[in-house]
Design a protein around this motif. Structure first.
Motif, short mmCIF file in Angstrom:
data_model
loop_
_atom_site.label_atom_id
_atom_site.label_comp_id
_atom_site.label_asym_id
_atom_site.label_seq_id
_atom_site.Cartn_x
_atom_site.Cartn_y
_atom_site.Cartn_z
N GLY A 105 0.81 -1.21 0.00
CA GLY A 105 0.00 0.00 0.00
C GLY A 105 0.85 1.26 0.00
N ASN A 106 2.11 1.12 0.42
CA ASN A 106 3.04 2.26 0.44
C ASN A 106 4.28 2.02 -0.40
N LYS A 107 4.87 0.83 -0.24
CA LYS A 107 6.11 0.51 -0.94
C LYS A 107 6.00 -0.86 -1.58
N ARG A 108 6.85 -1.05 -2.60
CA ARG A 108 6.97 -2.36 -3.24
C ARG A 108 8.26 -3.02 -2.74
N PHE A 109 8.12 -4.14 -2.06
CA PHE A 109 9.27 -4.84 -1.51
C PHE A 109 9.60 -6.06 -2.35
N CYS A 110 10.88 -6.29 -2.55
CA CYS A 110 11.32 -7.49 -3.26
C CYS A 110 10.90 -8.72 -2.45
N TRP A 111 10.21 -9.64 -3.08
CA TRP A 111 9.72 -10.85 -2.40
C TRP A 111 10.87 -11.70 -1.86
N GLU A 112 11.94 -11.82 -2.62
CA GLU A 112 13.09 -12.60 -2.16
C GLU A 112 13.69 -12.01 -0.89
N THR A 113 13.86 -10.69 -0.86
CA THR A 113 14.42 -10.04 0.33
C THR A 113 13.50 -10.22 1.53
N LEU A 114 12.21 -10.11 1.31
CA LEU A 114 11.25 -10.26 2.40
C LEU A 114 11.27 -11.68 2.96
N VAL A 115 11.27 -12.67 2.09
CA VAL A 115 11.28 -14.07 2.54
C VAL A 115 12.56 -14.38 3.31
N LYS A 116 13.69 -13.93 2.79
CA LYS A 116 14.97 -14.20 3.46
C LYS A 116 15.04 -13.52 4.83
N THR A 117 14.49 -12.31 4.93
CA THR A 117 14.48 -11.61 6.21
C THR A 117 13.59 -12.33 7.22
N ILE A 118 12.42 -12.78 6.77
CA ILE A 118 11.54 -13.56 7.64
C ILE A 118 12.26 -14.80 8.15
N ASN A 119 12.98 -15.47 7.26
CA ASN A 119 13.67 -16.71 7.63
C ASN A 119 14.82 -16.47 8.61
N VAL A 120 15.45 -15.29 8.52
CA VAL A 120 16.50 -14.96 9.49
C VAL A 120 15.93 -14.92 10.89
N PHE A 121 14.77 -14.28 11.05
CA PHE A 121 14.14 -14.19 12.37
C PHE A 121 13.65 -15.55 12.85
N ILE A 122 13.14 -16.35 11.94
CA ILE A 122 12.69 -17.68 12.32
C ILE A 122 13.86 -18.53 12.83
N SER A 123 15.01 -18.36 12.20
CA SER A 123 16.17 -19.19 12.55
C SER A 123 16.83 -18.77 13.86
N PHE A 124 16.47 -17.60 14.40
CA PHE A 124 17.07 -17.15 15.66
C PHE A 124 16.85 -18.17 16.78
N ASP A 125 15.70 -18.81 16.79
CA ASP A 125 15.37 -19.79 17.82
C ASP A 125 15.65 -21.22 17.36
N GLY A 126 16.46 -21.36 16.33
CA GLY A 126 16.79 -22.69 15.83
C GLY A 126 15.64 -23.40 15.16
N MET A 127 14.67 -22.63 14.63
CA MET A 127 13.49 -23.23 14.00
C MET A 127 13.64 -23.27 12.48
N GLU A 128 14.75 -23.80 12.01
CA GLU A 128 15.02 -23.82 10.58
C GLU A 128 13.91 -24.53 9.80
#
Length: 348
Positions: free
Chosen positions: A236-259
């Motif tokens: 609604g405001n910005k267009r985000f690269c889907w690859e960057t968004l997915v990889k960033t989400i996965n970084v946070f998921i992996s913090f707790d060892g939830m690969e």
């Protein structure tokens, strides 16, 4: 990503499965492209497909007697159907109904009988969503294969199975010993979602009879799918690269060892025409998954990507409201958003 050697090993296994019978399980994160990898291997070859689930059992997989309906040809008596048609008098009886395993074997045996033993496939989707060892039953023994792709050990088929194969004019007795074997031109290819591996864990004896291929979170196929566009999501405001968004989400998921809880590039399929990822699907698939499955025990914890503004932001409903009003900036932490800045897509 796997090393070049591991990629080479994977390609060798996949190539082998198109030449001699193999058992392969593709495993990976949801949306990583497991089913796509299977379709690439199978191509236009003949196949049977089945999806395992908690209520699925050996009788359905292999085959069993089931009630069915036919017509009495010994009489001229007819009856009228609801749509006005006249049909012969129906009768109910029991007959052997083959399951996907027997049908796949029949398909492979028929190619051998014709002198054209081309490769055929049995595709099992979500193999770990059902009690796989129980579903296979004594077929489990057939999964041991020799170098030629044929089962090393056979099982004695029941009389109804023998009768079924004969009714289809195929010779199942490829070893001339009266036993049933998985033929060398039948490969069994399965998919396994690692985020669901706690549903029905596979025992070691079952797993060792399969080649296991990990599907990495590679965006190469996604790029080719969207060319010449870039997969993106508009909040609604910005267009985000889907690859960057997915990889960033996965970084946070992996913090707790939830690969195993990470998401893949195909978790939401972009539009091939424009490359746009549905914002509606993002709200109701990705965010729902993160909120209710991944971070549910600590929604606003240190390793969670979500930011809490006040007491009213504790619900998923409020999260969606803030997202719709102010985009990703309103729901994710600053450190999360900062990693997305390099992935902002410009243009229309």
């Amino acid at each position: 990503f796997p090393s070049h050697d591991k990629l080479h090993d994977r390609k060798d296994i996949e190539l082998q499965s198109t030449r001699v019978g193999s058992n392969i399980i593709y495993y990976g994160r949801p949306g990583s492209g497991k089913s796509w990898s299977i379709s690439e291997i199978v191509g236009a070859a003949p196949f049977e497909r089945v999806t395992f689930h908690p209520e699925y059992n050996h009788s359905e997989f292999f085959g069993c007697y089931k009630p069915t309906c036919g017509f009495d040809t010994s009489t001229s008596e007819t009856m009228q159907t609801d749509d006005g048609r006249l049909v012969k008098k129906p009768i109910n009886y029991f007959d052997f109904i083959p399951g996907p395993f027997v049908r796949a074997c029949e398909l492979a045996f028929s190619k051998i009988s014709l002198g054209r033993p081309t490769m055929t496939y049995l595709i099992i989707e979500e193999i770990n969503r059902g009690p796989c060892a129980s579903i296979f039953g004594d077929v489990f023994q057939l999964l041991d294969r020799g170098d030629n792709g044929r089962s090393c050990y056979g099982i004695t088929p029941s009389a109804e199975v023998v009768k079924y194969f004969r009714s289809k004019h195929v010779n199942f007795d490829i070893q001339s010993d009266g036993k049933l074997y998985i033929p060398e031109n039948l490969s069994i290819i399965a998919s396994m979602n690692t985020s669901d591996q706690s549903l029905y864990p596979m025992d070691s004896a079952f797993k060792r009879r399969w080649e296991m291929i990990s599907i990495p979170n590679s965006f190469q196929e996604l790029h080719r799918y969207c060319e010449p566009n870039i997969a993106f999501i508009f909040d609604g405001n910005k267009r985000f690269c889907w690859e960057t968004l997915v990889k960033t989400i996965n970084v946070f998921i992996s913090f707790d060892g939830m690969e195993d809880k990470q998401i893949g590039p195909w978790f939401i399929k972009p539009s091939q025409e424009s490359g746009e990822v549905s914002f509606y699907a993002f709200k109701n698939k990705v965010l729902f998954y993160l909120w209710h499955d991944v971070f549910r025990s600590d929604i606003f914890g240190q390793n969670s990507p979500f930011v809490s503004h006040d007491k009213t932001s504790k619900t998923f409903e409020n999260l969606i409201e803030r997202l719709e009003e102010n985009g990703l900036d309103a729901i994710f932490k600053k450190e999360f958003i900062s990693q997305l800045k390099g992935g902002i897509v410009t243009g229309k």
